[in-house]
Design a protein around this motif. Structure first.
Motif, PDB file in Angstrom:
ATOM      1  N   UNK A  25       0.847  -1.212   0.000  1.00 30.43           N
ATOM      2  CA  UNK A  25       0.000   0.000   0.000  1.00 30.43           C
ATOM      3  C   UNK A  25       0.878   1.257   0.000  1.00 30.43           C
ATOM      4  N   UNK A  26       1.654   1.403  -1.069  1.00 28.62           N
ATOM      5  CA  UNK A  26       2.582   2.526  -1.192  1.00 28.62           C
ATOM      6  C   UNK A  26       2.266   3.298  -2.464  1.00 28.62           C
ATOM      7  N   UNK A  31       9.225   4.133  -2.227  1.00 23.61           N
ATOM      8  CA  UNK A  31       8.620   4.194  -0.896  1.00 23.61           C
ATOM      9  C   UNK A  31       8.471   2.793  -0.308  1.00 23.61           C
ATOM     10  N   UNK A  32       8.179   1.814  -1.159  1.00 27.25           N
ATOM     11  CA  UNK A  32       8.049   0.431  -0.698  1.00 27.25           C
ATOM     12  C   UNK A  32       9.373  -0.087  -0.149  1.00 27.25           C
ATOM     13  N   UNK A 207       2.226  -1.080  -8.007  1.00 29.05           N
ATOM     14  CA  UNK A 207       1.847  -1.307  -6.618  1.00 29.05           C
ATOM     15  C   UNK A 207       0.447  -1.891  -6.503  1.00 29.05           C
ATOM     16  N   UNK A 208      -0.444  -1.499  -7.409  1.00 33.15           N
ATOM     17  CA  UNK A 208      -1.779  -2.096  -7.405  1.00 33.15           C
ATOM     18  C   UNK A 208      -1.700  -3.593  -7.663  1.00 33.15           C
ATOM     19  N   UNK A 209      -0.879  -4.004  -8.636  1.00 28.60           N
ATOM     20  CA  UNK A 209      -0.769  -5.425  -8.943  1.00 28.60           C
ATOM     21  C   UNK A 209      -0.065  -6.186  -7.829  1.00 28.60           C
ATOM     22  N   UNK A 210       0.940  -5.563  -7.210  1.00 27.29           N
ATOM     23  CA  UNK A 210       1.640  -6.225  -6.113  1.00 27.29           C
ATOM     24  C   UNK A 210       0.734  -6.396  -4.895  1.00 27.29           C
ATOM     25  N   UNK A 246       7.799  -5.172  -1.920  1.00 23.13           N
ATOM     26  CA  UNK A 246       6.625  -4.367  -1.571  1.00 23.13           C
ATOM     27  C   UNK A 246       5.761  -5.027  -0.504  1.00 23.13           C
ATOM     28  N   UNK A 247       5.841  -6.359  -0.406  1.00 24.64           N
ATOM     29  CA  UNK A 247       5.055  -7.079   0.595  1.00 24.64           C
ATOM     30  C   UNK A 247       5.899  -7.584   1.762  1.00 24.64           C
ATOM     31  N   UNK A 248       7.159  -7.149   1.812  1.00 29.98           N
ATOM     32  CA  UNK A 248       8.096  -7.474   2.886  1.00 29.98           C
ATOM     33  C   UNK A 248       8.189  -8.978   3.150  1.00 29.98           C
ATOM     34  N   UNK A 249       8.520  -9.712   2.096  1.00 34.18           N
ATOM     35  CA  UNK A 249       8.694 -11.164   2.181  1.00 34.18           C
ATOM     36  C   UNK A 249      10.161 -11.498   1.893  1.00 34.18           C
TER      37      UNK A 249
END
Length: 581
Positions: A25-26, A31-32, A207-210, A246-249
């Motif tokens: 959600x960036x 920013x991610x 970011x929408x797709x991620x 972006x999802x911190x994995x």
């Protein structure tokens, strides 16, 4: 910065990161990374045997990327300029990709050379793509200096290896501020060799797709990923590099070339890293692993795949027989068939268009051949069915429609062209307005694929451009190829089927088959066996040509290129064996 020798523990132990999870959600990709860098997760790079050689936390990625951005700006790079990067899986490419982002320019991942192409072919591929994206510079691994440097020289682009670039000063300077509507990067689809199309994706679209990935796969805080997919392909770049950031994995990587040499190292890595729950592959990755397992060996003696929650499948046609073979080979190692997660996507939609809800596994519908070929489904009882795999539901914010050639929407279960619309659809092809207009209308994207919808799920039948039309009936090349694959001695990738025009002006299928037999009589026997097999399956007489091994062309991601095979065959560049009729 840690050196390879200091990297003794993987980045991102699930229980040690108290950073609140944010699912993409960036506003921008930079920013991610800024946010991910405040935690302990990261990227881990392994050698061919799966030994960790570099733990690279997101904090280190950000630190190095900011230095790369300053170097780029010091070199005179301005926002919106393109920086071409040869996409070797490793920390150098990761820092450079984000460095270009921080500098406000557009990274353009370009492929590595393949084992089935020569030096000249690779130089030409790079030259064509460089001419298309018109970059300020090309940065590449030192070991590719000769080939990549030659491509840069021919294209009139500054070329530099990334070890040399890292030695340049990185003076402090103000970095430009991006917004969500800015282009984030250009992605070249795997089939774009002669006439490349650079897909322009904004930060907002990405970011929408991620975020749709995290939603569609129901990510949890303890998820961890393993990947061998190349970073120059959309599934590897977006799904297994940018999405983890972006999802911190935390993610563990094998190089694609190392997977190709030792496929089971992929499953070894999943087994050893006990937190691994996510991994993706095209069908052929599962196929080669199942084939490598000896029937005399118990998978449980070597592997533990019981924690593998999402075994993603995409990028090519999903074959249920291969998926079943994988389950048969690795079920006793704890692999659950319900872990399979089919999906459908393409670079023009950033990546994901549809994802199967986790836990639902492979679901297949048997479709009558007459429905696939445009015939009368109420006629004589069909003799043949084809298994069509459920590719899941449209991802969050994505709408899918099935349409006639003239754009008229089709009802449930009617086969037609697949169109999609959503925030993650591309802006268009870079500097190619005509190609953009040919596939986009009012925000809708013509995917170029054929399929149907059923109860909210997407089913993909094949590529529209590959369809063979004979006497008004549609025939899918995959059907012909799969028929030949069932014969002893042939495997996926050995066969290419496409339409040609006979001297009499009629369209007929041609089937090129890679043949390893050296005896002329054996080749003649095989050709007749293949001809009879294809006739039994399709009812058609086809032109059957046997060609030497390693003849059929591939895309940069390793998939068969039927269009290129057809062109090479018609131009006389593919030379079949001379066999007596």
């Amino acid at each position: 910065m840690k050196t390879d020798m200091e990297a003794t523990a993987p980045a991102g132990t699930p229980t040690t990161d108290t950073l609140p999870r944010r699912f993409a959600d960036f506003q921008t990709l930079g920013e991610a990374l800024d946010y991910a860098a405040s935690g302990v997760r990261g990227l881990n790079f392994h050698d061919a045997r799966g030994t960790l050689v570099r733990a690279y936390s997101y904090a280190e990625v950000r630190e190095d990327a900011l230095a790369q951005a300053r170097r780029l700006i010091a070199a005179g790079v301005h926002p919106q300029e393109r920086i071409a990067l040869v996409a070797e899986t490793g920390p150098e490419f990761a820092s450079l990709f984000f460095g270009v982002i921080y500098a406000g320019a557009w990274p353009v991942p370009l492929p590595l050379p393949t084992s089935f192409g020569g030096r000249e072919a690779y130089v030409e591929q790079l030259r064509v793509q460089l001419s298309s994206c018109d970059p300020r510079m090309l940065i590449f691994p030192p070991e590719l200096a000769q080939m990549a440097g030659e491509a840069a020289r021919v294209a009139g682009v500054e070329g530099i290896d990334w070890a040399e670039f890292a030695e340049r000063p990185a003076p402090e300077t103000a970095l430009p501020q991006a917004n969500g509507d800015d282009i984030a990067y250009l992605q070249y689809s795997s089939g774009s060799t002669r006439f490349p199309h650079g897909v322009a994706i904004t930060h907002h679209a990405l970011l929408n797709n991620l975020a749709a990935h995290s939603h569609g796969m129901a990510l949890v805080d303890t998820d961890r990923c393993v990947s061998w997919l190349p970073w120059y392909h959309d599934m590897g770049l977006v799904g297994c590099f940018l999405s983890p950031v972006a999802n911190q994995v935390s993610t563990d990587y094998l190089k694609t070339e190392d997977f190709a040499r030792r496929p089971l190292a992929w499953l070894d890595l999943i087994s050893r890293n006990t937190g691994t729950t996510l991994s993706y592959s095209p069908t052929f990755g599962y196929d080669i692993c199942a084939r490598r397992m000896s029937s005399q060996t118990k998978a449980s003696d070597r592997f533990d795949l019981s924690r593998w929650r999402v075994a993603g499948n995409g990028a090519d046609m999903i074959r249920p027989d291969v998926m079943q073979s994988f389950v048969d080979a690795f079920g006793d190692a704890g692999f659950q068939a319900s872990a399979f997660l089919p999906s459908y996507g393409l670079a023009e939609a950033t990546l994901a268009v549809s994802i199967m809800p986790p836990g639902e596994g492979i679901q297949v519908e048997l479709v009558e051949e007459t429905e696939l070929s445009g015939g009368d489904r109420h006629g004589d009882r069909p003799q043949r069915f084809r298994a069509i795999v459920n590719c899941g539901k449209p991802v969050r914010d994505m709408v899918v429609e099935i349409r006639e050639e003239d754009g008229t929407p089709l009802p449930e279960r009617a086969i037609g062209k697949v169109w999609c619309k959503g925030p993650s659809v591309m802006v268009g092809y870079f500097r190619d307005e005509a190609a953009t207009e040919a596939c986009m209308a009012d925000g809708w994207l013509d995917t170029g694929d054929m399929g149907y919808m059923s109860e909210g799920y997407v089913y993909i039948v094949g590529r529209a451009k590959d369809m063979i039309i004979v006497n008004g009936r549609n025939h899918w090349p995959q059907d012909i190829e799969w028929a030949v694959e069932q014969l002893p001695g042939f495997k996926a990738g050995d066969i290419a089927a496409f339409a040609i025009t006979t001297p009499g002006g009629e369209e007929t299928p041609a089937v090129l088959v890679q043949c390893r037999a050296s005896d002329d009589a054996e080749r003649q026997r095989l050709r007749e066996e293949i001809r009879e097999r294809v006739r039994a399956v399709t009812g058609m007489n086809c032109v059957i040509e046997l060609v030497p091994p390693r003849t059929l062309p591939r895309t940069s991601s390793g998939k068969l290129s039927r269009a290129k095979a057809r062109n090479l065959y018609l131009n006389g560049e593919i030379k079949p064996y001379d066999i007596a009729a």
